[in-house]
Design an enzyme around this catalytic site. Structure first.
Site, mmCIF file in Angstrom:
data_model
loop_
_atom_site.group_PDB
_atom_site.id
_atom_site.type_symbol
_atom_site.label_atom_id
_atom_site.label_comp_id
_atom_site.label_asym_id
_atom_site.label_seq_id
_atom_site.Cartn_x
_atom_site.Cartn_y
_atom_site.Cartn_z
ATOM 1 N N GLY A 1 0.877 -1.329 0.085
ATOM 2 C CA GLY A 1 -0.064 0.149 0.138
ATOM 3 C C GLY A 1 0.815 1.086 -0.017
ATOM 4 N N GLY B 1 3.698 7.441 3.199
ATOM 5 C CA GLY B 1 4.615 7.071 2.518
ATOM 6 C C GLY B 1 4.280 5.461 2.192
ATOM 7 C CE LYS B 2 7.068 3.442 -3.259
ATOM 8 N NZ LYS B 2 8.009 2.690 -4.125
ATOM 9 C CB VAL B 3 2.020 0.129 3.893
ATOM 10 C CG1 VAL B 3 1.929 -0.795 4.973
ATOM 11 C CG2 VAL B 3 1.651 1.421 4.159
ATOM 12 C CG ASP C 1 -7.946 10.668 5.967
ATOM 13 O OD1 ASP C 1 -9.060 10.903 5.357
ATOM 14 O OD2 ASP C 1 -7.238 10.211 5.651
#
Length: 299
Positions: free
Chosen positions: A15, A20-22, A132
């Site tokens: 993800g 940032g990226k997971v 969110d």
């Protein structure tokens, strides 16, 4: 964490968001899987959201994703969470070609997410506003238990003497509470509005904003507008995901749409609390289950 993620291999990316990226990682025991979120140095969120996630480290509820640890070394900011095997809810509604979720399972996911959000609003010393809520931030574990994720934008209501938090607008297009957007006053009911959008995502099997419909200036562009249109025109059957056709009892559909529409009220005071939303969803699930059991008994 570089070892757990094979030096942050692109092949392990599961993800990517504003932070940032997971990555999918595996711990030293060779068995435990984790989700490793690594801050992108050019991220607009960065350190402030990293600190925010850590501040809410003490959250403990079966419907909230658990933060297992974190690392701050120089410019490297890393957060480690429990691994959610089934990924985000949105993937199962419209983002990827996966097996369609049946209506009862969608209802159970909504109930689980509502429990997590209700806990944030009432289960801590001061109400916590997520800010969110969206289907991408509702993750599913291997047993399809729904858990709220991503606490980087959370805000705490200071005391019982405060009805709102004055703050700059942050969130995701299509889910933003219109009152919060206009007045910069954030309340728990802002989360309720966003959750209402999620309910219609679950029912319709479509995203909060349809890019194609936006270009065509169609009434279907925004999910909130489309849901309200169908409700006011008495055509709520047109909201139902075609994959669910015939599987939702009329009583269940009407009650589900009613609570969703209440969540989308323009004024926050006219929206239900998350406790009320949760109670209604539990009743709808019970109603749907009992109707199906009755049908099985008569066959």
């Amino acid at each position: 964490m570089s070892i757990a993620t094979s030096n942050f291999s692109e092949a392990l990316v599961i993800g990517e968001g504003g932070f940032g990226k997971v990555y999918k990682g595996i711990m030293h025991d060779g068995v435990t899987h984790v989700a490793v979120k690594r801050c992108n140095p050019s991220s607009r969120q960065g350190f402030k959201e990293f600190q925010n996630e850590i501040n809410f480290f003490s959250f403990c509820h079966m419907n909230l994703v658990s933060l297992l640890g974190y690392c701050q070394e120089g410019n490297e900011l890393i957060l480690v969470y429990e691994y959610m095997a089934q990924g985000p809810l949105c993937d199962h509604l419209y983002k990827k070609q996966k097996q369609t979720l049946p209506w009862n399972q969608r209802l159970r996911i909504c109930v689980g997410a509502a429990r997590g959000l209700h806990y944030l609003h009432t289960g801590t010393n001061h109400p916590v506003i997520h800010r969110d809520i969206k289907s991408a931030n509702i993750l599913l574990d291997q047993n399809w238990i729904a858990k709220i994720a991503d606490f980087g934008l959370c805000r705490t209501v200071p005391s019982l003497f405060h009805s709102h938090v004055s703050t700059e607008v942050k969130g995701t297009l299509g889910y933003l509470d219109p009152e919060y957007y206009k007045r910069r006053k954030l309340t728990e009911k802002s989360d309720v509005y966003s959750f209402g959008i999620v309910l219609f995502e679950v029912l319709c099997g479509r995203p909060a904003v349809n890019p194609v419909a936006v270009e065509e200036e169609s009434e279907k562009a925004g999910l909130a507008m489309w849901a309200m249109h169908c409700y006011q025109c008495g055509i709520i059957d047109q909201l139902v995901d075609p994959h669910l056709d015939g599987s939702i009892r009329p009583e269940s559909l009407r009650a589900f749409v009613d609570i969703g529409i209440q969540c989308l009220a323009n004024r926050s005071v006219d929206r239900p609390t998350m406790g009320e939303v949760l109670s209604t969803l539990e009743t709808i699930l019970s109603l749907q289950d009992s109707l199906e059991e009755r049908e099985i008994d008569t066959t």
